[in-house]
Design an enzyme around this catalytic site. Structure first.
Site, mmCIF file in Angstrom:
data_model
loop_
_atom_site.group_PDB
_atom_site.id
_atom_site.type_symbol
_atom_site.label_atom_id
_atom_site.label_comp_id
_atom_site.label_asym_id
_atom_site.label_seq_id
_atom_site.Cartn_x
_atom_site.Cartn_y
_atom_site.Cartn_z
ATOM 1 C CB CYS A 100 29.628 -44.297 51.814
ATOM 2 S SG CYS A 100 28.531 -45.734 51.823
ATOM 3 C CB CYS A 263 20.920 -44.943 48.998
ATOM 4 S SG CYS A 263 22.459 -44.363 48.234
#
Length: 342
Positions: A100, A263
């Site tokens: 992530c 992101c």
């Protein structure tokens, strides 16, 4: 796309110490106390152990009423490899992720600012994550971390022009790329005029069905780690609004989540796709804008190979801020202790 099993909350009362913050608008909940011991020789194996036996922790901390549909977090562990300073397990509403990006930037920031990680070399923290080794370079400003640049795992363009018919939009062709997770990347085309032509509600409405239909017709598997498989994220792209940015995006994940940050693994996948398409080159920058206007500064660091496939090593820079210290109780008398999503 392994999302864990419905592991029951063990009897008794459980307490978790957390630091809450966000990276460029997307939440990061760093669990600093109450985490389980995990079996496995690597972080990939430990991720599987967590999914099989401890996924209730993710659900209790990420789902409502203690979290929400966009919640994301991480847990610190000792590294399993000698070339890393610390290990990170990523938990969020969509599962226990291999990697992530925004979570790494937030975790590094909060861990360093609170003395939870001590790098061997000041300015660089080496991370052992389920997807591999990630190096974070940071800028310290007194007691604060101003920014973090992560050198991510090898990323690549997996499939091009996958055809799918999406109700409400029509025929689409999408690319699938890997940047730590697998992304379906939707670029402007007939039927989809770009991110500027749809709303956040549209992203939430169309993405689950697009993801379902793609996973029904193609199977993407990491060439070196078969536990990483399946399209888990959907990226809708469009023209940037910020003059510094080269592109704008909204990433869908989980059941009802739109990433507020640009992101990190998504930016990595986007750069891998653009390089694979011949529209970006090694050494070039790619500034990515989020749905709320925050920016990640991406760069294609080097060419690479991954399981015999052409790949890149991307890097992403961003900032994070801490906004609270949280002690979370998961009590046996709470009928909603296992968490829920609406």
């Amino acid at each position: 796309m392994m999302q864990g099993i419905e592991t029951p909350v063990p009897p008794g009362n459980h307490t978790f110490s957390c630091i809450d913050g966000h990276t460029c608008g997307n939440p990061v909940r760093l669990v600093t106390g109450g985490a389980p011991f995990l079996h496995g020789a690597t972080m990939s194996e430990k991720r599987q152990d967590f999914l099989q036996h401890h996924d209730w922790i993710r659900r209790s901390l990420m789902f409502e009423p203690r979290g929400h549909a966009v919640m994301s977090g991480s847990i610190l562990y000792p590294p399993t490899r000698a070339d890393c300073d610390i290990a990170v397990l990523f938990i969020e509403v969509s599962g226990c992720l291999p990697m992530c990006g925004h979570g790494t930037i937030g975790t590094v920031t909060m861990a360093l600012e609170n003395g939870l990680a001590r790098p061997e070399v000041e300015g660089e923290l080496r991370l052992d994550v389920p997807a591999g080794r990630v190096v974070a370079q940071y800028e310290r400003n007194g007691e604060h971390i101003d920014s973090v640049r992560i050198r991510n795992v090898a990323s690549y363009l997996a499939l091009t022009d996958v055809a799918v018919d999406l109700p409400g939009i029509g025929p689409l062709r999408v690319d699938i790329a890997y940047g730590g997770n697998f992304y379906a990347i939707v670029e402007p085309q007939p039927g989809y005029g770009g991110l500027e032509t749809i709303s956040a509600d549209d992203v939430l409405r169309f993405s689950p069905e697009l993801r379902r239909r793609l996973n029904a017709v193609v199977e993407v598997v990491h060439p070196e780690d078969p536990t990483i498989r399946g399209v888990s994220h959907v990226m809708w792209t469009g023209r940037p609004r910020d003059p510094r940015a080269h592109g704008r995006n909204a990433v869908f994940y989980g059941d009802r989540a739109v990433d507020r940050s640009p992101c990190g693994t998504g930016t990595s996948a986007r750069m891998a796709q653009l390089v694979g398409r011949g529209r970006l080159a090694v050494g070039q920058d790619f500034v990515h804008e989020s749905i709320i206007g925050t920016l990640f500064d991406g760069r294609v660091e080097t060419a690479a190979t991954l399981g015999g496939r052409d790949a890149i090593i991307p890097s992403i820079a961003g900032w994070a801020r801490t906004h609270g210290i949280n002690t979370i109780f998961v009590r046996e008398r709470d009928p909603l202790r296992a968490g829920f999503l609406v």
